[in-house]
Scaffold this motif. Structure first.
Motif, PDB file in Angstrom:
ATOM      1  N   MET A 167       2.923  -6.648   3.626  1.00 59.95           N
ATOM      2  CA  MET A 167       3.364  -6.636   1.978  1.00 59.95           C
ATOM      3  C   MET A 167       4.551  -7.386   1.787  1.00 59.95           C
ATOM      4  O   MET A 167       4.732  -7.753   0.666  1.00 59.95           O
ATOM      5  N   LEU A 168       5.019  -7.916   2.786  1.00 63.51           N
ATOM      6  CA  LEU A 168       5.886  -8.951   2.752  1.00 63.51           C
ATOM      7  C   LEU A 168       5.232 -10.364   2.741  1.00 63.51           C
ATOM      8  O   LEU A 168       5.905 -11.329   2.786  1.00 63.51           O
TER       9      LEU A 168
ATOM     10  N   VAL B 128       4.842  -7.360  -3.749  1.00 67.08           N
ATOM     11  CA  VAL B 128       6.061  -6.916  -3.195  1.00 67.08           C
ATOM     12  C   VAL B 128       6.571  -8.263  -2.638  1.00 67.08           C
ATOM     13  O   VAL B 128       7.743  -8.604  -2.672  1.00 67.08           O
ATOM     14  N   ALA B 129       5.966  -9.309  -1.949  1.00 63.72           N
ATOM     15  CA  ALA B 129       6.465 -10.331  -1.254  1.00 63.72           C
ATOM     16  C   ALA B 129       6.983 -11.182  -2.538  1.00 63.72           C
ATOM     17  O   ALA B 129       8.058 -11.835  -2.542  1.00 63.72           O
ATOM     18  N   VAL B 132      10.282  -9.671  -3.847  1.00 64.14           N
ATOM     19  CA  VAL B 132      11.403  -9.773  -2.641  1.00 64.14           C
ATOM     20  C   VAL B 132      11.774 -11.284  -2.642  1.00 64.14           C
ATOM     21  O   VAL B 132      13.099 -11.386  -2.511  1.00 64.14           O
ATOM     22  N   GLU B 149       1.831  -3.406  -6.643  1.00 60.56           N
ATOM     23  CA  GLU B 149       1.307  -3.069  -5.118  1.00 60.56           C
ATOM     24  C   GLU B 149       1.618  -1.756  -4.656  1.00 60.56           C
ATOM     25  O   GLU B 149       0.819  -1.480  -3.798  1.00 60.56           O
TER      26      GLU B 149
END
Lengths: 234, 234
Positions: A167-168, B128-129, B132, B149
């Motif tokens: 997810m990152l 998410v990435a 973030v 996501e």
């Protein structure tokens, strides 16, 4: 410094926050529980944590978030302590004590420093609301709340580590797990994570015997989060 | 002030950040694209956004995260602009321009103020990435990254709004969506959300015709995020 490190993910209960003292304090603040030893109550409540998740990990029960497991376990602990009746509003308040756990003295400062270079995220079995409310209450400056509820698997299932990294947008080797628990770190290392052991020798009170020392080889061993930040160049 | 409001969730592209100017700037900074009009390129790239998600919303294609849809769309736009060859590393860099979008001038200050009282979270179709990395780059102080996501559904599918509220442990009526797009707000309102319209009249450039005004009744209409914070008591 470890190569290719992009994100630092944290176990939360015990590693970032001191659940035992926090829960004991909240239990003892409830007038109807004035006869109860808060630390014994906290220990009993926490002892039901792994067995409750294990029923879900094993597949014998569908997904239930931690707030709801905590609530079921609270009802059992109240019976164990001979508390027959407690208002629903008080039980709900007590259950949300897990949203108000206090950080260890070095946690906030260490996280602030680590955040200057690395993505910092939770990789906890706590559900999102619990971790978000805790972060706002304790000023924990997470970039992201990952972990059990977001990926649908409780640690130490491999999916919890692998899907959190994905997810990152990162490979497991670009991620580091920080934990005060050897079992969590060993599971993360098997998934390809870098690892950092930070001992929390009073997590389980003055007579703690487990997790006082690293029992495997980790990328980093640090005294606390400020030492960890220094070792990681922050 | 709206009753029982606990969390404010934000559409991101266009509402929090100015994708068009940011993408145009990044395109024009690539030497191999010096002949390309950055704003036209940004518009063409963005025009492929809804159709790409629609194939997933309709079920004709399994889940694909936005970074990957952006990459597929980029390849199409390069063909449209007659760019036959571009190094893979440059394409990857350009695709990650979406992780580096600049906020509107009022976004960071407004979010900081709103965060003093309310949980602030993203409810974006960005993965998410992307969200973030954008937050770290632009200093957007989110408590949590929710949205497509995390919940597995692209807006305006009702699940995206409903599951995001549930992850915060809240009812839809305790959440407010902030967006510069009427269609998003109308979908959120149908799910029980409170709504705030904040116009971004140059999101699509100087000739924008849509979303200049609210086209439905919303809980709040605000000039910008600082006005929104003031109207919500922050």
């Amino acid at each position: 410094m470890p190569k290719n490190l992009k994100a630092i993910l944290f176990d939360v209960f015990g590693t970032v926050v001191d659940w035992r003292s926090s829960i004991a304090r909240e239990v003892e603040a409830v007038p109807q529980l004035s006869q109860v030893d808060g630390e014994l109550f906290a220990d009993r409540w926490r002892s039901k944590y792994q067995p409750a998740m294990e029923r879900i990990r094993s597949g014998s029960r569908p997904w239930v978030k931690l707030d709801d497991l905590h609530y079921e376990n609270l009802n059992e602990v109240l019976v164990d302590f001979g508390v027959d009746e407690l208002d629903e509003a008080i039980k709900q308040h007590l259950n949300r004590a897990w949203h108000r756990l206090s950080p260890w003295a070095d946690s906030v400062e260490g996280l602030r420093r680590l955040k200057t270079i690395y993505i910092i995220a939770t990789l906890s079995n706590g559900n999102v609301a619990l971790i978000v409310n805790m972060a706002r209450n304790a000023e924990l400056p997470w970039d992201m709340v990952l972990g059990a509820e977001v990926v649908g698997h409780y640690k130490p299932q491999p999916e919890s580590y692998l899907k959190s990294a994905a997810m990152l947008g990162l490979e497991p080797g670009q991620c580091m797990l920080v934990a005060a628990h050897n079992s969590d770190l060993i599971a993360a290392a098997k998934c390809g994570y870098k690892t950092a052991f930070v001992p929390r020798p009073t997590e389980y009170g003055p007579n703690q015997t487990a997790d006082l020392e690293p029992t495997a080889q980790y990328t980093v061993v640090a005294r606390d989060f400020i030492d960890l930040a220094a070792q990681l160049g922050c």
